[in-house]
Design a protein around this motif. Structure first.
Motif: not given
Length: 64
Positions: A23-24, A52-60, A30-35, A14-21
């Protein structure tokens, strides 16, 4: 573990994914917890597939 030259990671912590995106970590959790952002358990660790990270970003929603 050493990365092999010319390869990309398929999953990150998660820490690396946050840096890649850009975001904090708390926003990411929060996004993981909400599903809205999928994550997986690997033993005691939680990982996020880069796809999954890329799909989430593209869906924003667009900021326009």
């Amino acid at each position: 573990m050493n990365d092999l030259p010319g390869t990309q990671k398929l999953a990150v912590q998660p820490a690396v994914a946050a840096k890649m995106a850009g975001i904090s970590r708390s926003t990411l959790y929060e996004e993981m917890g909400s599903g809205r952002l999928r994550s997986r358990k690997l033993g005691r660790r939680r990982v996020i597939l880069v796809s999954d990270l890329q799909a989430w970003l593209e869906g924003l929603p667009d900021g326009c």
